[in-house]
Write an enzyme that holds these catalytic residues in place. Sequence first.
Site, PDB file in Angstrom:
ATOM      1  N   GLU A 355       1.281  -0.727   0.092  1.00 21.87           N
ATOM      2  CA  GLU A 355      -0.143  -0.291  -0.421  1.00 21.87           C
ATOM      3  C   GLU A 355       0.684   1.105   0.102  1.00 21.87           C
ATOM      4  O   GLU A 355       0.544   2.051   1.368  1.00 21.87           O
ATOM      5  CB  GLU A 355      -0.576   0.093   1.226  1.00 21.87           C
ATOM      6  N   ASP A 434      -8.590  -8.898   3.184  1.00 21.88           N
ATOM      7  CA  ASP A 434      -9.056  -7.674   4.289  1.00 21.88           C
ATOM      8  C   ASP A 434      -9.165  -8.224   5.401  1.00 21.88           C
ATOM      9  O   ASP A 434      -9.966  -6.982   4.921  1.00 21.88           O
ATOM     10  CB  ASP A 434      -7.872  -6.471   3.905  1.00 21.88           C
ATOM     11  N   GLU A 462     -12.664  -2.264  11.908  1.00 23.00           N
ATOM     12  CA  GLU A 462     -12.347  -1.342  10.326  1.00 23.00           C
ATOM     13  C   GLU A 462     -14.243  -1.829   9.307  1.00 23.00           C
ATOM     14  O   GLU A 462     -14.792  -1.088   8.872  1.00 23.00           O
ATOM     15  CB  GLU A 462     -11.033  -1.305  10.060  1.00 23.00           C
TER      16      GLU A 462
HETATM   17  O1  GCW Z   1      -7.080  -3.081   5.303  1.00 18.48           O
HETATM   18  C1  GCW Z   1      -5.951  -2.158   5.206  1.00 18.48           C
HETATM   19  C2  GCW Z   1      -6.630  -0.563   6.079  1.00 18.48           C
HETATM   20  C3  GCW Z   1      -5.195   0.337   6.518  1.00 18.48           C
HETATM   21  C4  GCW Z   1      -4.141  -0.653   7.312  1.00 18.48           C
HETATM   22  C5  GCW Z   1      -3.668  -1.749   6.568  1.00 18.48           C
HETATM   23  C6  GCW Z   1      -2.702  -2.758   6.771  1.00 18.48           C
HETATM   24  C7  GCW Z   1      -2.496   0.277   8.377  1.00 18.48           C
HETATM   25  O2  GCW Z   1      -7.239  -0.141   5.260  1.00 18.48           O
HETATM   26  O3  GCW Z   1      -5.852   1.256   7.210  1.00 18.48           O
HETATM   27  O4  GCW Z   1      -3.582   0.105   6.803  1.00 18.48           O
HETATM   28  O5  GCW Z   1      -5.093  -2.683   6.084  1.00 18.48           O
HETATM   29  O6  GCW Z   1      -3.022  -3.396   7.264  1.00 18.48           O
HETATM   30  O7  GCW Z   1      -2.129  -2.384   6.816  1.00 18.48           O
END
Ligand code: GCW
Length: 889
Positions: A355, A434, A462
């Site tokens: 990311e 995720d 989340e």
């Molecule tokens: O799902 C994603 C989240 C991000 C997070 C990432 C991760 C901290 O939306 O906010 O970043 O996973 O786990 O690294």
Amino acid sequence: MATRYRGLYSKMRAKKAARGTWQAHAPSGTSHLGLHKRALFILLWGHAMKYFYLSFCLGLLTLPVSVAAEDGHDAWLRYASIDAASMRAHYDMLPATTLALGDSPTLKTTQAELIRGVRGMLGRTLRADANFPHEGAIVLGTFGDVKTTLPAINLPTSLREDGFLLKTVVVKGFPCLLITAPNDRGVLYGVFALLSKIARHQSLTGLDEAQQPSAPIRWVNEWDNLNGSIERGYAGGSIFFENGSVRADLTRAGDYARILASVGINGCTINNVNADPRVLEDSFLPQLARVAKVFRPWGVTLSISVDMSSPKVVGGLDTFDPLDPHVAEWWQKKVDAIYKQIPDFGGVVVKADSEGRLGPSTYGRTPADAANVIARALKPHGGVVFYRAFVYNHHLDWRDPKNDRARAAYDIFHPLDGKFDENVIIQIKYGPIDFQVREPASPLLAGLHSTNEAIELQITQEYLGQQRHLCFLPSLWKEVLDFDMHADGRSTPVKELVAGRSWHRPLGGFVGVADVGMDANWLGHPLAMANLYGFGRLAWDPNLSAGAIAEEWTRLTFGNDPVVVRTITAMQLTSWHIYESYTGPLGAGTLTNILGSHYGPGIESSERNGWGQWHRADHEGIGMDRSVATGTGYVGQYPPAAAKLYESTKATPDALLLFFHHVPYTYVLHSGKTVIQHIYDSHYEGADRAQELVRQWKSLDGHVDEERYAAVLARLNYQAGHAIVWRDAVCTWFFRLSGIADAHGRVDHYPDRIEAEGMQLQGYSPVEVTPSETASGGKAIECAAQEQSCEATFRFDRPAGWYELDVEYFDQNNGESKFRVLVGNQEVDEWVASDHLPATKLNGDSSARRRITGLALRPGDEIHIQGFPDGEEHAPLDYVEIHTWQRDQ
Ligand code: GCW
């Protein structure tokens, strides 16, 4: 809430005048036992406890709760007074003295906690002694200290670090309760276990209980940023940082460490995995040392997230290539400097090549190269590296049906198995995507034989309602932990794999992303703390059932009133399934807006982009084909027996069908329903059951304190409304795409609904909402920019009677509009749209419901809704729905 409206419009629940509260009785039996009593101690205690236990089982000792106001700060460590003398008397036989056989800071904390707990619950102040008091005592000490001081006592040889023993023993002729462990942290855990038993009114008869954690790693991660914000945090700002530094006041950080310790959590990473490199600046290290200091008494190890590019960004080198000797040297020096200030520092967490974070791929190096360079620096100090397996390409070509983000972790890390140093732990999210509402267990959990691993669970919700929706996660986690991977053709449940037991790994365990904040109750929703509690309990013992955890937590948090225990436990246990029912069905993903908030419905947001959270719904069908035969091949990453479960549509459980297969909407599930009808039915059922949660909670009025009663009720009411937003958005979207009608005629057909755009409007005008399924009929109304106030009017045309009105409006976070509802000339309600929902525009994140109950309406009544815009929010309205009012709902 805007201050000008605060007093006026925030509705406080009416005080209940006639609630019975029980006065705390003056402590009785607190003096130490007289000589003549000592001989009878064990006999009487045993007898009393037997009676007590029997009574308890028969439910004869049901206690009214004390209903004092509470804000949730104490979490499950309330130590509420046991007011009923009959119940408290059962603990009068506890010794009056506590003896600590050592003076480590943790042991001191332990003794103080014992005194605090006993005083709170039993109203007795234990005496703290340093020498044997010649009377019964609660003796605290490590095995080492017990062996020296009390050599006659037999200690178990099998207990490992952090395990503990609670045992009734006789020392020098006196009845004692021994709390001992291989290390002082274990003694602390033993005291918390004892206090928990008392708080849950459990018998202490003939106590002889050894407990041992399932795994050495039981850590939480906090995604806190140095500016005080928290990534995916939903309960206020950081308890660790503000304005780029560690907070001056770390009281809450210390309180948090106590909460963590009470459920056996032994490590905490305090900054975001999207790490700010500044945490490694020399000037920052003393600040970290201050956090370590407040953690230390509670046996919580401090760790930090680090950025792989730090040698360059912080160190000024021209590279961060992990194989460059200068880089290795930089890490070594930095780590040495940390340990100089924090000798018990735990280690680091690394998110790299993920990311947008920089990582070893910059130099064509592997995650093993990156992890090992830091691991080698930590090794001499006993520190560890958590290297996250959440590494994937977020620019995947969505047009290629063979592309699959779910494959990434295994494809990248499995070939590196055995190449990681012994103090590296691969931190693996429970599912391959995720933290979705339902995912299969990540195949990588079974893909590392010669490497340590930890499972990453997410406590902060989340994708699961962000603590505005009730969602008890141990139910979800248990499904993953109990899943048997059948690696090597034998039984290897995930809980055994992650604990390092299946392949005899030295390290392993559990990491939970908690994201607690400055809100008094830590996580926002008063019932959400059950998830932090459940995480700790499962990390300690993954064989506990979700039901046992929910019940324990409820007793500790709300007391032992059987009605309360039964109701809250039941609500918690159904909540994940309810949330799943009105969000993402059949393993398709949560169906939330993945490009922004991850909160409300955003069904299409996952498609036609590189993030790879695709469900691939089209006119004919839905789901990702991940089979080996015709799909992405992901199923082949599982050991053969597990792969067999998922390779064919027939074998795959309904709950995960769309994760593994693309099927037509008319495909018939094991349940006998078609996929499309299941989507409709589950969403209607889920929304109804969300409303049922409100009814369940209301049955507890008077049984729990006013403050938490009101706070939970407000969240559940909101959730029930938002579940309808979800239901309608998902059903409408699939109806439009598939063209297949709901067999029960509910979808896109709302007989009780009056669309705002269909009302008579003054100053208001219709607007399109995007995505269109997040507003009823795809449209809403907003006041024109120059208007001070607007009005929407409709005529009531049903028979005279009692009704309730649901006003669906939008509550953006860039304005605080005010609304008034009038029947004829009479105002019946007014409110301010001042919640802090994650949206600056009209959509499924901001859609909210105001329920006005008990209205006497007659045909011909004119109902006016007045809107007063504020800031960027133009008093937006979606619809009104009118139902017959049933008083008790
Ligand atoms: O799902 C994603 C989240 C991000 C997070 C990432 C991760 C901290 O939306 O906010 O970043 O996973 O786990 O690294």
